[in-house]
Design an enzyme around this catalytic site. Structure first.
Site, PDB file in Angstrom:
ATOM      1  N   GLU A 135       2.506   5.441  -1.478  1.00  0.00           N
ATOM      2  CA  GLU A 135       2.700   5.895  -2.873  1.00  0.00           C
ATOM      3  C   GLU A 135       2.376   7.381  -3.016  1.00  0.00           C
ATOM      4  O   GLU A 135       1.885   7.840  -4.054  1.00  0.00           O
ATOM      5  CB  GLU A 135       1.879   5.043  -3.859  1.00  0.00           C
ATOM      6  CG  GLU A 135       2.387   3.649  -4.038  1.00  0.00           C
ATOM      7  CD  GLU A 135       2.168   2.756  -2.828  1.00  0.00           C
ATOM      8  OE1 GLU A 135       3.143   2.425  -2.155  1.00  0.00           O
ATOM      9  OE2 GLU A 135       1.004   2.408  -2.554  1.00  0.00           O
ATOM     10  N   GLU A 197       6.159   1.171   8.972  1.00  0.00           N
ATOM     11  CA  GLU A 197       7.289   0.469   8.357  1.00  0.00           C
ATOM     12  C   GLU A 197       8.634   1.116   8.678  1.00  0.00           C
ATOM     13  O   GLU A 197       9.437   1.359   7.789  1.00  0.00           O
ATOM     14  CB  GLU A 197       7.111   0.421   6.841  1.00  0.00           C
ATOM     15  CG  GLU A 197       5.874  -0.320   6.410  1.00  0.00           C
ATOM     16  CD  GLU A 197       5.812  -0.594   4.927  1.00  0.00           C
ATOM     17  OE1 GLU A 197       5.279  -1.624   4.553  1.00  0.00           O
ATOM     18  OE2 GLU A 197       6.324   0.234   4.150  1.00  0.00           O
ATOM     19  N   GLU A 303      -2.112  -4.074   7.337  1.00  0.00           N
ATOM     20  CA  GLU A 303      -2.381  -4.006   5.896  1.00  0.00           C
ATOM     21  C   GLU A 303      -2.217  -5.415   5.368  1.00  0.00           C
ATOM     22  O   GLU A 303      -1.195  -6.055   5.622  1.00  0.00           O
ATOM     23  CB  GLU A 303      -1.343  -3.149   5.155  1.00  0.00           C
ATOM     24  CG  GLU A 303      -1.419  -1.686   5.382  1.00  0.00           C
ATOM     25  CD  GLU A 303      -0.218  -0.966   4.737  1.00  0.00           C
ATOM     26  OE1 GLU A 303       0.240  -1.372   3.650  1.00  0.00           O
ATOM     27  OE2 GLU A 303       0.263  -0.010   5.349  1.00  0.00           O
ATOM     28  N   TYR A 370      -6.230   0.605  -7.544  1.00  0.00           N
ATOM     29  CA  TYR A 370      -5.626  -0.457  -6.754  1.00  0.00           C
ATOM     30  C   TYR A 370      -6.258  -1.834  -7.004  1.00  0.00           C
ATOM     31  O   TYR A 370      -5.892  -2.805  -6.386  1.00  0.00           O
ATOM     32  CB  TYR A 370      -5.701  -0.102  -5.257  1.00  0.00           C
ATOM     33  CG  TYR A 370      -4.454  -0.480  -4.470  1.00  0.00           C
ATOM     34  CD1 TYR A 370      -3.363   0.383  -4.386  1.00  0.00           C
ATOM     35  CD2 TYR A 370      -4.360  -1.699  -3.816  1.00  0.00           C
ATOM     36  CE1 TYR A 370      -2.222   0.047  -3.672  1.00  0.00           C
ATOM     37  CE2 TYR A 370      -3.226  -2.048  -3.096  1.00  0.00           C
ATOM     38  CZ  TYR A 370      -2.162  -1.173  -3.028  1.00  0.00           C
ATOM     39  OH  TYR A 370      -1.039  -1.515  -2.314  1.00  0.00           O
TER      40      TYR A 370
HETATM   41  C1  GAL Z   1       2.989  -0.898   2.358  1.00  0.00           C
HETATM   42  C2  GAL Z   1       2.970   0.503   2.925  1.00  0.00           C
HETATM   43  C3  GAL Z   1       1.844   1.322   2.318  1.00  0.00           C
HETATM   44  C4  GAL Z   1       1.870   1.180   0.815  1.00  0.00           C
HETATM   45  C5  GAL Z   1       1.842  -0.285   0.437  1.00  0.00           C
HETATM   46  C6  GAL Z   1       1.896  -0.543  -1.050  1.00  0.00           C
HETATM   47  O1  GAL Z   1       4.137  -1.564   2.623  1.00  0.00           O
HETATM   48  O2  GAL Z   1       2.801   0.479   4.314  1.00  0.00           O
HETATM   49  O3  GAL Z   1       1.954   2.654   2.706  1.00  0.00           O
HETATM   50  O4  GAL Z   1       3.018   1.788   0.335  1.00  0.00           O
HETATM   51  O5  GAL Z   1       2.946  -0.937   0.969  1.00  0.00           O
HETATM   52  O6  GAL Z   1       0.806   0.014  -1.675  1.00  0.00           O
END
Ligand code: GAL
Length: 999
Positions: A135, A197, A303, A370
């Site tokens: 973001e 990604e 993540e 967040y």
């Molecule tokens: C993931 C991405 C992060 C961030 C997240 C959403 O897919 O790797 O950089 O954009 O989504 O907060």
């Protein structure tokens, strides 16, 4: 803006309801161990120095906290909350204002950050881009890369050359902070990510990936290297993978990200409409949904949802996001991952922080809270407490690392499922009890029957509402043998020659803990209520109790070392902090516990007056708290209790913001304004993906070296009878703005919409022209606010969408259609363009407002000739007006606080009036408030930017359409988080006065 949609879909599309807990033999359990210095892995787990480890990580972005001393605060809070790893994105653009220019000092000192992580004993996962998404404007690419024609994220030599510049800088920093760099290092870099990604998987991308890998190795990175797949697609799995190859890469390990579990409704309500997916052992097969997308490497979620971002124009989603992916979600979803063999998990975000200045991409506003475990003002949310409990279990039971499915258990309720895993080495068990499907919310009482290492047992359980329980059984803890417990284990520690266990359960629920002895031990209930029964045949000591406040039981004899069991309900258990072999109860936070010469030195925070109780080895003779001596007495429970409670914080007195001064800030609108030193718009080449009408010059701001924030255009034309309106095609990011004047007369403004599902980042604005435009010479003055460049999620150069004006034409004429009249344009933006006037605050701090170019935002600017002004204001002129004031703070010494600037009625996400503010605190652009868009109206300013003990200056650039009432509302200071304790924080030094700016 496709990333978040994709991620949302990913969350639900792949969220297959949990099946019966029958594992498929899909991981290659005979895959050989691969070693990378001190780090190695097989299909079951990562190993450090040959020891299997669960990697329990949290994501933190140093660039979202521009106060380096506070980095340590976050790292300490993470460590104390049970994380053993921090995952770090680095933002290339944050360090590079211009091709060939890099900065790693001050707020950009990553060497210092990585040293801190080592000192705090945290493992580190580095995620250095080149592309990160996150973001961020351009997904972390530097502004200057927008001008590169080469397709980004391919093997185009120009792009690779740019990338290597960055990698030449960042890779050696990472390399020297690897755990491999020093045998004794307790923390440091264990894993390294080279792309994020990259969902386009063509040969050009493969060659690019090869390049990144080879470069990292050439630069001395020796730990395992991975890519983060957008969902469990099997993209860029290691070449050496034996089965299930989808798209292979040079990477050593396969990692993916996932945000399953639904999101909050627009009204801000959590949803529980998706069950936790089985992305591992218990999945249904195949790379997508199945057992392992990469059977030879351990399960690795680079993540996993630790919250979610919020967007311009929402109703304020962070409180809900904190619940949606908060307490209980963590148990259910992270637990399902763990059961599925995903023993490397990092939660995005764990501290979100602030997208200050021009960091944010088009979709997000300033706060990147967040809904993470640690809130933007650096407070531990309730969900951090749950993480502390789960992390405490992981630290206490090393057998949990590398477990494999152990076979089904019998359950008396159809509403319940239990994932049952075992350690192949010790046979210890993990039983993850949850609903079936896991988002079920019924209240259930049931029993399960299982063949456990110490025999076959039928165990009574309850599971009420959306929840999961992480049980361990058949495990040796110090000198004790835990047969099973229906309570969850938060901590097991060895102290001197005895053992200490902390077990907890839901308030009011019964609990049963069974321990194994060779003969009947002596059981003493020291506090609270518990009963015990000894089964001589089996050697089982059964403790029964109800989780209510706390009970303490001491067990001695029976052929084992003495054991103290603390049994708590959840509210009680979350008050305990595990620090080495010490257990400490009471304060809001315990940062460190160090022993020297018989003195235990504790550091931490109190939010209120708090008790202090310590279970410590007997050699401790005295105790200090934040350096002050604490009188203690020994308790019957074997602890040391402070005789006086620890003091809480004193109230923080905040001044009212008064004595405002004001100056008009859009002199560019004045026909007499001197723009002789501005750059002329010409036909220079453009790398933008945005097409402009034939014959028009290249007006995009980036081509002129202006990448962020506001940009001004002035255009001269000769009037014609057909000139009835001005049409502007512009690019401005999410909730961006264009304002226009002719001959000093305001003719209107337009905005690009923010919001989901996709902010609209370009637009066409039409403004009626006065009759005077139909003859004579005229000057147009246009300001465009660039609220961020797009990201490049789909590797289609979307970050090169044009910003600023794209084209301009006059409209009217006989047909009413647009026509081209030559307009001689000039452009002005950030002072110095890519040659930053203020390299300390850096590329994201400033755009090209007049006041910024003159240094009005700087603390040392002398505003005494400005007019006195009243805030709240009732009337503003169209354009930008600057307001300045100063105030003193005197936060009591030894206290930590987060103080924020708040605009208007904090209870409402939006104001009834239209205006926007860029807020500069001591010269730092700490965010943008858009009154009529919202939702953020309270902006935390970290200490170090804010002077907590001295003078501060605020400068607000307020931009309005000049309509009645569209003016600055009340501005006040508020305290968002206040504790006694904290860490010493130095002010970040930066240019003070306009004369300090570089030419
Ligand atoms: C993931 C991405 C992060 C961030 C997240 C959403 O897919 O790797 O950089 O954009 O989504 O907060």
């Amino acid at each position: 803006m496709r990333s978040f949609i994709a991620v949302l879909l990913l969350g639900s599309a792949l969220a297959i309801p949990a099946m019966a807990q029958v594992a498929k033999p899909t991981a290659n359990l005979s895959a050989p161990v691969k070693s990378f210095g001190r780090v190695s892995y097989d299909a079951r787990s990562l190993m450090i120095d040959g020891e299997r480890k669960i990697i329990w990580g949290g994501e933190f972005h140093p660039f979202r906290l521009p106060s380096p001393d506070l980095w340590r605060d976050i790292l300490q809070k993470m460590k104390a909350s049970g994380f053993n790893t921090v995952a770090l994105y680095f933002d290339w653009g944050y360090h590079s204002p211009k091709q060939g220019v890099y900065d790693f000092t001050g707020i950009r000192d990553l060497d210092r950050l990585l040293t801190m992580a080592e000192e705090e004993g945290l493992y580190v996962i580095t995620r250095a881009g080149p592309y990160v998404n996150a973001e961020l404007s351009r997904g972390g690419f530097p502004g200057w890369l927008v001008n590169q024609r080469a397709r980004a994220r391919t093997d185009d030599p120009d792009y690779l050359k740019a990338v290597d510049e960055w990698l030449d800088q960042i890779n050696p920093i990472i390399a020297r902070h690897q755990i491999n760099a020093d045998k004794r290092r307790k923390g440091g870099v264990i894993l390294h990510q080279i792309e994020n990604e990259l969902a386009l998987t063509t040969p050009a991308q493969r060659r690019y990936m090869d390049h990144l890998y080879t470069k990292a190795r050439a630069d001395g990175i020796t730990v395992p290297i991975f890519h983060n797949d957008q969902g469990r697609n099997g993209y860029w799995t290691p070449e050496s993978s034996t089965v299930d190859k989808v798209v292979t890469g040079p990477n050593d390990m396969y990692a993916f990200d996932g945000y399953p579990g639904g999101t909050c409704t627009v009204a801000g309500q959590p949803t529980r409409d998706v069950a936790a997916p089985d992305w591992g052992y218990y999945g249904t097969g195949g790379a997508k949904g199945g057992a392992s997308a990469s059977p030879d490497t351990p399960g690795f979620a680079a993540e996993f949802g630790g919250g979610w971002f919020d967007y311009w124009g929402s109703n304020g989603g962070y409180d809900c996001n904190a619940i949606q992916r908060g307490k209980r979600f963590q148990r259910v979803f992270y637990g399902t991952n763990l059961a599925n063999g995903i023993g490397i998990q990092s939660f995005y975000m764990t501290y979100g922080g602030t997208s200050w200045g021009w960091l944010p991409g088009p979709v997000v506003f300033t706060s990147y809270d967040y809904g993470a475990a640690i809130s933007e003002p650096r407070a531990l949310r309730e969900k951090a407490q749950e993480m502390k409990q789960l992390g405490g279990l992981i630290a206490s039971v090393p057998d949990l690392a590398g477990m494999t499915p152990a076979g089904p258990v019998e359950i008396t309720s159809p509403n319940i499922q239990i994932y049952h895993n075992k350690s192949p080495e010790t046979d210890a068990r993990f039983l993850m009890v949850t609903h079936k499907p896991s988002n079920g919310q019924t209240n259930d009482s049931f029993t399960f029957t299982a063949d456990l290492p110490d025999g076959r047992y039928t165990v009574p359980m309850r599971l009420n509402g959306f929840d999961a329980k992480w049980l361990v059984a058949g495990v040796t803890l110090g000198g004790q043998r835990l047969v099973y417990s229906t309570s969850e284990l938060q901590s097991a520690q060895r102290q001197d020659k005895g053992d200490l266990m902390l077990l907890y359960g839901r308030a009011g629920e019964p609990g049963e803990t069974v321990l194994r002895y060779s003969a009947a031990p002596t059981v003493t209930v020291i506090e609270g209520e518990a009963t015990s029964r000894f089964d001589t045949a089996k050697g089982d000591l059964n403790l029964s109790y109800s989780h209510r406040g706390r009970a303490i039981v001491r067990v001695e004899g029976g052929g084992r070392p003495p054991l103290t069991v603390i049994l708590g309900d959840e509210a009680e258990a979350v008050r305990y902090w595990r620090q080495g072999d010490m257990l400490i109860r009471g304060p809001e936070l315990v940062r460190h516990a160090t022993v020297k010469d018989g003195t235990l030195a504790l550091t931490g925070d109190t939010a209120t007056q708090s008790p202090l109780e310590i279970w410590a080895p007997g050699a401790i003779r005295s105790v200090t708290w934040n350096g002050g001596k604490i009188a203690t007495r020994a308790t019957p429970a074997g602890s040391l209790a402070a005789t006086q409670p620890l003091a809480g914080p004193a109230a923080v007195a905040l001044p009212a913001l008064t004595d405002w001064r004001m100056a008009k800030g859009s002199p560019e609108a004045d026909p007499a304004f001197d723009d002789s030193n501005w750059q002329a718009i010409d036909n220079r080449s453009s790398a933008s993906i945005t097409a402009r009408p034939d014959g028009q010059p290249n007006m995009g701001m980036d081509a002129y070296g202006f990448h962020d924030g506001d940009v001004w255009y002035r255009g001269r034309f000769t009037g014609t009878p057909d000139a009835k309106a001005l049409s502007l095609y512009y690019g401005a990011g999410g909730s961006g703005l264009v304002q226009a004047w002719i001959d000093g007369q305001f003719i209107g403004e337009a905005e690009t919409p923010g919001g989901l599902p996709r902010p609209i980042t370009t637009g066409t604005a039409r403004f009626a022209l006065p009759a005077s435009a139909q003859s004579g010479e005229h000057i147009l003055s246009i300001m465009v606010r660039n609220n961020g460049h797009n990201w490049d999620l789909d590797s289609d150069d979307f970050h090169k969408e044009a910003r600023g004006l794209i084209s301009a034409s006059l409209e009217g004429g006989p047909s009413g259609r647009s026509f081209t009249v030559p307009i001689a344009w000039k452009i002005q933006g950030k002072r110095g363009g890519e040659m930053l006037a203020d390299p300390v605050r850096g590329p994201a701090n400033n755009g090209g407002l007049y006041g910024e170019r003159m240094g009005w935002h700087l603390p040392g600017f002398d505003d005494k000739r400005w007019a006195k002004a009243t805030v709240p204001a009732t009337q503003a002129e169209a354009g930008t007006s600057w307001y300045r004031t100063s105030f003193d703070l005197a936060v009591p010494k030894g206290q930590d606080a987060t103080i924020a600037l708040s605009f208007g009625d904090a209870a409402k996400p939006r104001s009834p009036v239209r205006y926007r503010v860029l807020m500069f605190v001591n010269g730092w652009n700490m965010g943008q408030f858009i009154a009529h868009v919202g939702p953020q109206r309270t902006f935390p300013i970290p200490e170090g930017i804010l002077n907590h003990r001295g003078k501060n200056r605020v400068a607000l650039a307020v931009t309005s359409d000049g309509q009645p009432g569209d003016a600055l509302e009340a501005v006040r200071l508020v305290t968002l988080h206040s504790v006694k304790g904290g860490l010493p924080v130095q002010m970040v030094t930066a240019p003070n006065a306009p004369s300090d700016l570089k030419e």
